[in-house]
Design an enzyme around this catalytic site. Structure first.
Site, PDB file in Angstrom:
ATOM      1  N   ARG A   1      11.003   0.233  11.481  1.00  0.00           N
ATOM      2  CA  ARG A   1       9.838   0.565  12.296  1.00  0.00           C
ATOM      3  C   ARG A   1       9.826  -0.351  13.515  1.00  0.00           C
ATOM      4  NH1 ARG A   1       4.384   0.835   8.763  1.00  0.00           N
ATOM      5  NH2 ARG A   1       3.638  -0.268  10.605  1.00  0.00           N
TER       6      ARG A   1
ATOM      7  N   ARG B   1      -0.097  -8.496  14.005  1.00  0.00           N
ATOM      8  CA  ARG B   1      -0.702  -7.594  13.016  1.00  0.00           C
ATOM      9  C   ARG B   1      -1.462  -8.389  11.952  1.00  0.00           C
ATOM     10  NH1 ARG B   1       4.493  -4.440  11.625  1.00  0.00           N
ATOM     11  NH2 ARG B   1       3.301  -3.381  10.010  1.00  0.00           N
TER      12      ARG B   1
ATOM     13  N   LYS C   1       0.837  -1.216   0.000  1.00  0.00           N
ATOM     14  CA  LYS C   1       0.000   0.000   0.000  1.00  0.00           C
ATOM     15  C   LYS C   1       0.872   1.265   0.000  1.00  0.00           C
ATOM     16  CE  LYS C   1      -2.289  -1.036   3.849  1.00  0.00           C
ATOM     17  NZ  LYS C   1      -1.676  -2.308   4.287  1.00  0.00           N
TER      18      LYS C   1
ATOM     19  N   ARG D   1      12.082  -4.126   5.585  1.00  0.00           N
ATOM     20  CA  ARG D   1      11.590  -2.761   5.398  1.00  0.00           C
ATOM     21  C   ARG D   1      12.367  -1.749   6.241  1.00  0.00           C
ATOM     22  NH1 ARG D   1       5.267  -1.699   5.454  1.00  0.00           N
ATOM     23  NH2 ARG D   1       5.308  -2.290   7.651  1.00  0.00           N
TER      24      ARG D   1
ATOM     25  N   ARG E   1     -10.090   0.350   8.024  1.00  0.00           N
ATOM     26  CA  ARG E   1      -9.532  -0.956   8.357  1.00  0.00           C
ATOM     27  C   ARG E   1     -10.587  -1.870   8.954  1.00  0.00           C
ATOM     28  NH1 ARG E   1      -3.543   0.666   9.151  1.00  0.00           N
ATOM     29  NH2 ARG E   1      -2.455  -1.263   8.764  1.00  0.00           N
TER      30      ARG E   1
HETATM   31  P1  AMP Z   1       0.471   0.889   9.312  1.00  0.00           P
HETATM   32  O1  AMP Z   1       1.544   1.923   9.191  1.00  0.00           O
HETATM   33  O2  AMP Z   1      -0.627   1.093   8.327  1.00  0.00           O
HETATM   34  O3  AMP Z   1       1.025  -0.505   9.291  1.00  0.00           O
HETATM   35  O4  AMP Z   1      -0.203   1.094  10.757  1.00  0.00           O
HETATM   36  C1  AMP Z   1       0.568   0.992  11.949  1.00  0.00           C
HETATM   37  C2  AMP Z   1      -0.338   0.843  13.156  1.00  0.00           C
HETATM   38  O5  AMP Z   1      -1.158   2.013  13.310  1.00  0.00           O
HETATM   39  C3  AMP Z   1      -1.317  -0.321  13.102  1.00  0.00           C
HETATM   40  O6  AMP Z   1      -0.723  -1.547  13.503  1.00  0.00           O
HETATM   41  C4  AMP Z   1      -2.368   0.159  14.108  1.00  0.00           C
HETATM   42  O7  AMP Z   1      -1.928   0.028  15.446  1.00  0.00           O
HETATM   43  C5  AMP Z   1      -2.441   1.657  13.795  1.00  0.00           C
HETATM   44  N1  AMP Z   1      -3.432   1.953  12.728  1.00  0.00           N
HETATM   45  C6  AMP Z   1      -3.167   2.449  11.489  1.00  0.00           C
HETATM   46  N2  AMP Z   1      -4.309   2.618  10.798  1.00  0.00           N
HETATM   47  C7  AMP Z   1      -5.310   2.231  11.602  1.00  0.00           C
HETATM   48  C8  AMP Z   1      -6.730   2.158  11.463  1.00  0.00           C
HETATM   49  N3  AMP Z   1      -7.349   2.544  10.333  1.00  0.00           N
HETATM   50  N4  AMP Z   1      -7.460   1.674  12.508  1.00  0.00           N
HETATM   51  C9  AMP Z   1      -6.866   1.305  13.665  1.00  0.00           C
HETATM   52  N5  AMP Z   1      -5.535   1.334  13.864  1.00  0.00           N
HETATM   53  C10 AMP Z   1      -4.751   1.796  12.848  1.00  0.00           C
END
Ligand code: AMP
Length: 212
Positions: free
Chosen positions: A159, A170, A13, A126, A87
């Protein structure tokens, strides 16, 4: 235009968003970046969200909606790539409400379908730029100079949630809460599925064909 990118963690993404921004006039709204910014800036929502992110779990919807509302007050974009939001089905309703208030709608939903074994390789390789958040992969998309961001010249970092223990959580969270969105959109004939096991450039070509 509003484009949703849906998929497992590391399904591409972020990478596809980066490629699209370089080609077309899109703004990239990454919910993960917004959550991390709120945590770093110690906002009220960020302080409450921290433990969920640290555990690899989804942040509760009430915090997500307040973060996105604050963000949108100062970011009035027209063409948006929504990365990591919605999500779950409740968040999809939230997004539709946000867009309806702006006389907009979701135009495309792209599901980046990827096999689990590749997820591990992608996440463990990553690295991101702490300044511009640009994402690299030591194997699939390395920077020109090892460990240095091509754009900012900053030292790349991992990260904190990109480790084996948290990937498992996750993926579990994704399967329980986000995956149902795939069927939900499919039933409404809203979803285009793209094979994201392929090289990111080929995936990008397929996305561009769809958006033409
Ligand atoms: P990402 O960078 O998209 O992998 O998101 C990192 C973390 O942010 C996720 O593991 C969640 O803890 C939180 N997060 C990101 N987007 C959402 C969302 N739409 N709803 C809930 N938690 C989110």
């Amino acid at each position: 235009m509003n484009l949703i990118l849906l998929g497992m963690p590391a399904s591409g993404k972020g990478t596809q968003s980066q490629l699209l921004i370089n080609k077309q006039k899109f703004a990239h709204i990454s919910m993960g970046d917004i959550v991390r910014d709120n945590i770093n800036n110690q906002t009220k929502s960020g302080l409450q969200a921290k433990k969920y992110l640290q555990e690899g779990k989804l942040v509760p919807d009430s915090l997500i909606i307040s973060m996105i509302e604050v963000y949108l007050e100062t970011h009035k974009y027209k063409n948006i790539i929504w990365d990591g939001f919605p999500r779950n089905i409740a968040q999809n309703t939230m997004l539709n409400d946000i867009l309806a208030k702006r006389n907009q709608k979701v135009d495309h939903i792209i599901y980046l379908k990827v096999k689990k074994s590749l997820i591990y390789k992608r996440i463990l390789g990553r690295k991101i730029c702490p300044k511009c958040q640009y994402t690299y992969n030591t194997i699939f998309n390395p920077p020109k100079k090892a460990n240095i961001c091509d754009v900012e010249g900053s030292k790349l970092i991992f990260r904190k949630d990109d480790n084996l223990k948290m990937i498992k959580v996750r993926i579990k969270e994704y399967n329980a809460k986000t995956k149902p969105l795939v069927k939900y959109y499919q039933k409404q004939n809203l979803l285009t599925s793209i094979n994201s096991n392929q090289d990111s450039k080929i995936v990008f070509q397929e996305i561009c064909r769809l958006l033409k």
